[in-house]
Scaffold this motif. Structure first.
Motif, PDB file in Angstrom:
ATOM      1  N   VAL A  92      59.708  -5.707 -59.067  1.00  0.00           N
ATOM      2  CA  VAL A  92      60.320  -5.301 -57.805  1.00  0.00           C
ATOM      3  C   VAL A  92      60.019  -6.369 -56.763  1.00  0.00           C
ATOM      4  N   SER A  93      61.057  -6.876 -56.113  1.00  0.00           N
ATOM      5  CA  SER A  93      60.908  -7.857 -55.035  1.00  0.00           C
ATOM      6  C   SER A  93      61.521  -7.289 -53.769  1.00  0.00           C
ATOM      7  N   VAL A  94      60.852  -7.489 -52.640  1.00  0.00           N
ATOM      8  CA  VAL A  94      61.309  -6.974 -51.355  1.00  0.00           C
ATOM      9  C   VAL A  94      61.636  -8.141 -50.439  1.00  0.00           C
ATOM     10  N   TYR A  95      62.814  -8.068 -49.791  1.00  0.00           N
ATOM     11  CA  TYR A  95      63.311  -9.145 -48.943  1.00  0.00           C
ATOM     12  C   TYR A  95      63.616  -8.622 -47.543  1.00  0.00           C
ATOM     13  N   GLU A  96      63.389  -9.487 -46.562  1.00  0.00           N
ATOM     14  CA  GLU A  96      63.912  -9.221 -45.226  1.00  0.00           C
ATOM     15  C   GLU A  96      65.420  -9.416 -45.254  1.00  0.00           C
ATOM     16  N   ALA A  97      66.140  -8.724 -44.392  1.00  0.00           N
ATOM     17  CA  ALA A  97      67.582  -8.875 -44.326  1.00  0.00           C
ATOM     18  C   ALA A  97      67.941 -10.336 -44.081  1.00  0.00           C
ATOM     19  N   GLY A  98      68.794 -10.897 -44.932  1.00  0.00           N
ATOM     20  CA  GLY A  98      69.241 -12.271 -44.777  1.00  0.00           C
ATOM     21  C   GLY A  98      68.336 -13.313 -45.382  1.00  0.00           C
ATOM     22  N   SER A  99      67.227 -12.903 -46.010  1.00  0.00           N
ATOM     23  CA  SER A  99      66.283 -13.878 -46.571  1.00  0.00           C
ATOM     24  C   SER A  99      66.457 -13.984 -48.077  1.00  0.00           C
ATOM     25  N   GLU A 100      66.189 -15.193 -48.623  1.00  0.00           N
ATOM     26  CA  GLU A 100      66.189 -15.412 -50.063  1.00  0.00           C
ATOM     27  C   GLU A 100      64.774 -15.445 -50.620  1.00  0.00           C
ATOM     28  N   THR A 101      63.782 -15.431 -49.748  1.00  0.00           N
ATOM     29  CA  THR A 101      62.380 -15.503 -50.166  1.00  0.00           C
ATOM     30  C   THR A 101      61.755 -14.123 -50.062  1.00  0.00           C
ATOM     31  N   PRO A 102      61.227 -13.589 -51.167  1.00  0.00           N
ATOM     32  CA  PRO A 102      60.665 -12.234 -51.107  1.00  0.00           C
ATOM     33  C   PRO A 102      59.429 -12.154 -50.229  1.00  0.00           C
ATOM     34  N   GLU A 103      59.320 -11.072 -49.482  1.00  0.00           N
ATOM     35  CA  GLU A 103      58.096 -10.793 -48.725  1.00  0.00           C
ATOM     36  C   GLU A 103      56.944 -10.529 -49.688  1.00  0.00           C
ATOM     37  N   TRP A 104      57.238  -9.779 -50.718  1.00  0.00           N
ATOM     38  CA  TRP A 104      56.241  -9.490 -51.738  1.00  0.00           C
ATOM     39  C   TRP A 104      56.942  -9.098 -53.027  1.00  0.00           C
ATOM     40  N   ARG A 105      56.184  -9.129 -54.126  1.00  0.00           N
ATOM     41  CA  ARG A 105      56.744  -8.888 -55.450  1.00  0.00           C
ATOM     42  C   ARG A 105      55.682  -8.202 -56.310  1.00  0.00           C
ATOM     43  N   VAL A 106      56.103  -7.225 -57.104  1.00  0.00           N
ATOM     44  CA  VAL A 106      55.188  -6.486 -57.974  1.00  0.00           C
ATOM     45  C   VAL A 106      55.788  -6.426 -59.374  1.00  0.00           C
ATOM     46  N   GLU A 107      55.006  -6.833 -60.371  1.00  0.00           N
ATOM     47  CA  GLU A 107      55.438  -6.744 -61.763  1.00  0.00           C
ATOM     48  C   GLU A 107      55.222  -5.329 -62.282  1.00  0.00           C
ATOM     49  N   LEU A 108      56.199  -4.827 -63.049  1.00  0.00           N
ATOM     50  CA  LEU A 108      56.110  -3.503 -63.641  1.00  0.00           C
ATOM     51  C   LEU A 108      56.173  -3.614 -65.164  1.00  0.00           C
ATOM     52  N   GLN A 109      55.781  -2.572 -65.851  1.00  0.00           N
ATOM     53  CA  GLN A 109      55.907  -2.507 -67.303  1.00  0.00           C
ATOM     54  C   GLN A 109      57.214  -1.798 -67.644  1.00  0.00           C
ATOM     55  N   GLY A 110      58.061  -2.461 -68.426  1.00  0.00           N
ATOM     56  CA  GLY A 110      59.365  -1.901 -68.759  1.00  0.00           C
ATOM     57  C   GLY A 110      60.418  -2.342 -67.759  1.00  0.00           C
ATOM     58  N   TYR A 111      61.620  -1.798 -67.900  1.00  0.00           N
ATOM     59  CA  TYR A 111      62.730  -2.147 -67.033  1.00  0.00           C
ATOM     60  C   TYR A 111      63.129  -0.959 -66.174  1.00  0.00           C
ATOM     61  N   VAL A 112      63.465  -1.237 -64.926  1.00  0.00           N
ATOM     62  CA  VAL A 112      63.887  -0.174 -64.017  1.00  0.00           C
ATOM     63  C   VAL A 112      65.252   0.339 -64.474  1.00  0.00           C
ATOM     64  N   VAL A 113      65.360   1.649 -64.664  1.00  0.00           N
ATOM     65  CA  VAL A 113      66.585   2.237 -65.189  1.00  0.00           C
ATOM     66  C   VAL A 113      67.635   2.301 -64.094  1.00  0.00           C
ATOM     67  N   THR A 114      68.873   2.573 -64.496  1.00  0.00           N
ATOM     68  CA  THR A 114      69.984   2.679 -63.556  1.00  0.00           C
ATOM     69  C   THR A 114      69.688   3.748 -62.506  1.00  0.00           C
ATOM     70  N   GLY A 115      69.785   3.363 -61.249  1.00  0.00           N
ATOM     71  CA  GLY A 115      69.493   4.290 -60.154  1.00  0.00           C
ATOM     72  C   GLY A 115      68.022   4.521 -59.914  1.00  0.00           C
ATOM     73  N   GLY A 116      67.160   3.796 -60.658  1.00  0.00           N
ATOM     74  CA  GLY A 116      65.732   4.095 -60.635  1.00  0.00           C
ATOM     75  C   GLY A 116      64.921   3.369 -59.592  1.00  0.00           C
ATOM     76  N   LEU A 117      65.508   3.083 -58.432  1.00  0.00           N
ATOM     77  CA  LEU A 117      64.781   2.397 -57.364  1.00  0.00           C
ATOM     78  C   LEU A 117      65.209   2.984 -56.032  1.00  0.00           C
ATOM     79  N   ILE A 118      64.230   3.426 -55.224  1.00  0.00           N
ATOM     80  CA  ILE A 118      64.564   4.020 -53.934  1.00  0.00           C
ATOM     81  C   ILE A 118      63.407   3.817 -52.962  1.00  0.00           C
ATOM     82  N   TRP A 119      63.752   3.553 -51.708  1.00  0.00           N
ATOM     83  CA  TRP A 119      62.771   3.592 -50.622  1.00  0.00           C
ATOM     84  C   TRP A 119      62.539   5.060 -50.280  1.00  0.00           C
TER      85      TRP A 119
END
Length: 394
Positions: A235-262
Motif C-alpha cells: 500500500v502506497s499513499v500519495y498527496e494529491a498530484g504527487s508521484e512520490t509516496p508519503e509512505w509505503r507498507v508491504e503486505l502479505q498477499g495481494y489486495v483483493v478487488t475493492g479491498g482498500l478503503i480509508w
C-alpha cells in the motif's frame, strides 16, 4: 478472486469467495458476523444506498442475488437470462448496473431494478469489452456510470450518464498504456482517477486527461482531502498530484478487488488481502497507518531552541613572552560538550587552535594560553579569538 465492499457507517465488510461460493460478513476487527453459501463463482458485490441490501453477481446462477445485510438472509434472486453471466455490480439511482459475459463470448452491461425488470445495453458498432466489463460509480458523482474492459491492453472505458434510468454516453476514454486496474472518483465528483499502467486524472464531463503520473497498482481509494492510496501487494499513499509516496507498507498477499478503503474520519486504511495456500483461499484484514511525529508548537513550556553563543574576555594587549588568560561564558550549549578556543588572524586564511576548555554548569570557562603561543604575539592588525562546539569525549 472475489470482491470486498465496506460499510463504513456500521464498520462492517463483506467478502465474496468464488472458490467456496460463499459471502462472509465481518466487523472491522475481522470477527465474523454472518456467512452464506451455495453461490458458486460469486464475484462482484455492492451495497444499496441505505446499506440495508447487499447485491451479489453470481455468474453460475446467471443472476443478481440480494441479501439483507444484518444476517445475509437471501432477499431476492433476479435471473438475467440463460446465457447471461454477471461478474460485477454497482448501484446507481436505485438500479443495479452489472457487467456480464454473454453470447457470442461478448462482454456487455445492463441493469435490473427492484421489480426485477432487466435491461440490456444495446451493443454499438466498434464497441467491445472482450469479456465481462467492470462497472464503477460513486456517491460523489451521482448518476454517473463507468464501464471498463478488465483485460483489454488499451484500457478501454466509457463514461455514461444514467440519471434518467437508461444510459447516455458522455465520452469514451483515450487508450491507456495497459489494462485497467481500479477507478476512483475525486471528492468533488468532477474527475475520475484511472489506474491503467499509469495513474490518470480524467475530467468526467468530457473525458479530457487532466494529468498523468507514473503510478501503477490494482486497487485505489481517495480520501476527502484528496490523498489517495494505491495497492497491489503493498500500500502506497500519495498527496494529491504527487508521484512520490508519503509512505509505503508491504503486505502479505495481494489486495483483493475493492479491498482498500480509508476508514472515514481517521488516517487509517483497511486492506483485505488474499493468499491461496494448501488448496484454499486465506484472507487477512490489515489495519494500515503511518503516524508522523507531531511538530511541537512553541509555548510557555515548549520554546523554540536558541543557537549556541559565547562571550570572551581577554586583555586588550599582551606582553611578548607572557601567558594570556582568556575567560568566557557559553550559553545554549548541548550537554557534555567541550569548547575549542582558536586564534583568528586577518592576515591568515585559517584559525590556530589555542586551547580546549570544559565549561562548568553555568557555562563559564577559563583558559591559560599554552607556552608555544607566549612568544608569538601579533602586531596590528589585531587577531581575535573565538570558540566552537566540540563533541563530548568518549
Amino acid at each position: 478472486m472475489g470482491e470486498v465492499v465496506f460499510d463504513a457507517g456500521q464498520k462492517r465488510l463483506f467478502v465474496s469467495d468464488p472458490r467456496s461460493g460463499e459471502i462472509v460478513a465481518t466487523d472491522f476487527s475481522g470477527r465474523e458476523l454472518a456467512r452464506t453459501g451455495d453461490l458458486p463463482g460469486v464475484k462482484g458485490l455492492a451495497l444499496s444506498d441505505d446499506r440495508g441490501t447487499l447485491y451479489a453477481a453470481v455468474p453460475s446462477l446467471r443472476a443478481i442475488v440480494t441479501f439483507s445485510t444484518p444476517d445475509l438472509t437471501e432477499a431476492n434472486r433476479y435471473v438475467l437470462g440463460d446465457q447471461i453471466h454477471p461478474s460485477d455490480v454497482t448501484i446507481v439511482g436505485g438500479k443495479a448496473w452489472f457487467g456480464y459475459d454473454g453470447p457470442p463470448l461478448s462482454g456487455q452491461f445492463g441493469s435490473v431494478d427492484s421489480s426485477g425488470q432487466v435491461y440490456f445495453h444495446p451493443r454499438q458498432s466498434l464497441e467491445s469489452y472482450g469479456v465481462s466489463p467492470t462497472v464503477h460509480s460513486s456517491p460523489s458523482a451521482p448518476g454517473v456510470l463507468v464501464v471498463a474492459s478488465e483485460y483489454a491492453t488499451s484500457g478501454d472505458a466509457r463514461i455514461y450518464d444514467v440519471s434518467s434510468g437508461t444510459e447516455a454516453l458522455i465520452t469514451e476514454l483515450a487508450s491507456a498504456p495497459s489494462s485497467n486496474g481500479d477507478f476512483g472518483f475525486s471528492p468533488d465528483g468532477a474527475e475520475l482517477v484511472q489506474l491503467a499502467g499509469e495513474a490518470r486524472r480524467v475530467r468526467l464531463s468530457d473525458g479530457a486527461i487532466v494529468a498523468t503520473a507514473d503510478i501503477s497498482g490494482s486497487e485505489l481509494d481517495i480520501r476527502p482531502d484528496g490523498r489517495y492510496a494505491v495497492a497491489t501487494g503493498a500500500v502506497s499513499v500519495y498527496e494529491a498530484g504527487s508521484e512520490t509516496p508519503e509512505w509505503r507498507v508491504e503486505l502479505q498477499g495481494y489486495v483483493v478487488t475493492g479491498g482498500l478503503i480509508w476508514e472515514p474520519g481517521t488516517d487509517r486504511l483497511l486492506a483485505v488481502t488474499e493468499v491461496f495456500s494448501g488448496g484454499s483461499n486465506k484472507y487477512a484484514l490489515w489495519s494500515v497507518s503511518e503516524t508522523e511525529p507531531a511538530v511541537p508548537t512553541p509555548s510557555a513550556t515548549t520554546a523554540s531552541p536558541k543557537p549556541p553563543a559565547a562571550t570572551l574576555r581577554a586583555p586588550a594587549s599582551v606582553i611578548k613572552g607572557q601567558p594570556v588568560t582568556i575567560t568566557g561564558v557559553a550559553t545554549n550549549l548541548p550537554e557534555n560538550r567541550w569548547l575549542t578556543i582558536a586564534r583568528a588572524d586577518p592576515e591568515k586564511p585559517w584559525e590556530t587552535e589555542i586551547a580546549q576548555v570544559w565549561p562548568d554548569s553555568a557555562g563559564a570557562f577559563t583558559s591559560l594560553t599554552p607556552r608555544q603561543f607566549w612568544a608569538r604575539p601579533r602586531t596590528p592588525p589585531r587577531p581575535t579569538s573565538s570558540v566552537a562546539p566540540w563533541r563530548a569525549p568518549p
